[in-house]
Write a protein that holds these residues in place. Structure first.
Motif, PDB file in Angstrom:
ATOM      1  N   THR A  27      -0.886  -7.453 -11.425  1.00  0.00           N
ATOM      2  CA  THR A  27       0.393  -6.786 -11.195  1.00  0.00           C
ATOM      3  C   THR A  27       0.183  -5.524 -10.360  1.00  0.00           C
ATOM      4  OG1 THR A  27       0.470  -5.200 -13.039  1.00  0.00           O
ATOM      5  CG2 THR A  27       1.008  -7.500 -13.550  1.00  0.00           C
ATOM      6  N   HIS A  29       0.821  -2.669 -11.230  1.00  0.00           N
ATOM      7  CA  HIS A  29       0.335  -1.599 -12.106  1.00  0.00           C
ATOM      8  C   HIS A  29      -1.187  -1.552 -12.180  1.00  0.00           C
ATOM      9  CE1 HIS A  29       4.389  -1.472 -14.479  1.00  0.00           C
ATOM     10  NE2 HIS A  29       4.512  -1.134 -13.216  1.00  0.00           N
ATOM     11  N   GLY A  72       6.150  -0.175  -6.151  1.00  0.00           N
ATOM     12  CA  GLY A  72       5.847  -0.296  -7.569  1.00  0.00           C
ATOM     13  C   GLY A  72       4.427   0.076  -7.931  1.00  0.00           C
ATOM     14  N   GLN A  74       1.655   2.667  -8.989  1.00  0.00           N
ATOM     15  CA  GLN A  74       1.834   3.843  -9.835  1.00  0.00           C
ATOM     16  C   GLN A  74       0.815   4.945  -9.621  1.00  0.00           C
ATOM     17  OE1 GLN A  74       4.117   2.531 -13.799  1.00  0.00           O
ATOM     18  NE2 GLN A  74       1.948   2.011 -13.830  1.00  0.00           N
ATOM     19  N   ALA A 325       1.223  -5.553  -3.744  1.00  0.00           N
ATOM     20  CA  ALA A 325       2.335  -5.313  -4.669  1.00  0.00           C
ATOM     21  C   ALA A 325       3.594  -6.036  -4.176  1.00  0.00           C
ATOM     22  CB  ALA A 325       2.584  -3.827  -4.811  1.00  0.00           C
ATOM     23  N   ARG A 329       5.657  -9.509  -5.737  1.00  0.00           N
ATOM     24  CA  ARG A 329       7.100  -9.536  -5.989  1.00  0.00           C
ATOM     25  C   ARG A 329       7.797 -10.654  -5.234  1.00  0.00           C
ATOM     26  NH1 ARG A 329       8.480  -3.326  -5.304  1.00  0.00           N
ATOM     27  NH2 ARG A 329       9.008  -4.109  -3.239  1.00  0.00           N
TER      28      ARG A 329
END
Length: 331
Positions: A27, A29, A72, A74, A325, A329
């Motif tokens: 992901t 993240h 997205g 982080q 990222a 998606r």
């Protein structure tokens, strides 16, 4: 005989079934995105050996930070390219140094981003090494002087924490660097700032494009006396264990792709988060092959990053972060 009672293909038959039983989930993240920041204004210069990666002046950095947030991702990792260098790398711990300025700016623009500060001296010294240089009185040979270098690394880490860094990431490979920085941060009141230690950093040929980006090529010799021999793996456990004892909060393996076995070893031996650094040449080789039409860039990048996570990485520092990222998606 088990066949045809056992048919492994049953769970691969449809995309939905494959998704349900997928063992490793990648992901946005998982990613930390490196940024190269420099002085001046109006600077957005592509790094020749790293297509799609740029030097940014602070006035043009905000748009890139906004792109990070929109994707997205982080966390970012800040590298500074200073306008002056000296023997001690003093601009590394200058309160108005480029890294310190960038940290303050990023935290003002995107407070929710985790800002990781690379803590080293090599970009800031005129000799390009990661510590102070000592000349042997008898032979005249130059070598990196470990213990005095620790004092400067502590000053650098504290100045980065004062600027607002969320994580300190020392990459210098000096003996005792985690203990020194942990003590320095605690004494300065930053006991809650974690250390992401470059615990296992090899003297690798995969750093070439980064040295182009960071202007950190050693002016003499090499870094083999303080970075690890690529042939060694058991030594990696000793390096990582020292950092655990000294107070590291995360352990890194750099580079990643040629050292997946080492990633797995750290994952199995320690209970701290393990970080993989998908380094510059790993990135640039993919970019070069993709530009020639030899590979599917998206497929190769996602497969590579998944392999790093499968090998044990909890976090991945990668120049592919924004693209990956978006691809995850479905963009």
């Amino acid at each position: 005989m088990s066949f045809p009672i056992t048919r492994h293909r049953r769970l691969r038959r449809t995309a939905g079934l494959r998704n349900l039983v997928r063992e490793t989930q990648l992901t946005a993240h998982d990613f930390i995105y490196p940024l190269f920041v420099t002085h001046g204004s109006g600077v957005k210069d592509e790094i020749p050996s790293m297509p799609g990666v740029y030097h940014f002046s602070l006035d043009l950095l905000q748009a890139e930070v906004e792109a990070v947030v929109a994707a997205g991702v982080q966390a970012v990792l800040i590298f500074g390219v200073p306008d002056r260098k000296d023997a001690s790398g003093s601009s590394a711990f200058d309160e108005e140094g480029i890294v310190q300025q960038a940290i303050r700016a990023v935290k003002a623009w995107a407070p929710q981003l985790v800002v990781v500060a690379d803590t080293c001296l090599c970009q800031f010294t005129d000799h390009g090494h990661c510590g102070l240089i000592h000349h042997d009185a008898h032979s005249g040979a130059a070598e990196v002087d470990n213990d005095p270098s620790l004092q400067l690394l502590v000053r650098t880490a504290v100045s980065q924490a004062q600027a607002g860094a969320d994580v300190i990431a020392p990459s210098n490979m000096m003996d005792g660097f985690v203990a020194a920085i942990r003590d320095g941060l605690d004494e300065a009141g930053y006991d809650m700032i974690p250390i992401m230690s470059y615990s296992v950093k090899y003297a690798s040929a995969f750093y070439g494009p980064f040295r182009d980006a960071a202007h950190s090529t050693p002016q003499f010799g090499d870094r083999k006396t303080y970075q690890m021999d690529p042939a060694n793996s058991r030594e990696a456990l000793r390096e990582a264990e020292s950092d655990v004892v000294e107070g590291a909060d995360m352990l890194m393996v750099k580079p990643a792709l040629a050292y997946l076995d080492v990633l797995r070893m750290l994952k199995e031996h320690f209970d701290l988060p393990v970080v993989a650094y998908n380094v510059s040449a790993e990135y640039s080789m993919v970019k070069a092959a993709a530009s020639n039409g030899w590979i599917d860039e998206r497929a190769v990048v996602l497969e590579t990053l998944t392999g790093m996570k499968r090998a044990g990485a909890d976090l991945i520092i990668t120049y592919h972060a924004l693209d990956a990222a978006r691809w995850l998606r479905g963009e």
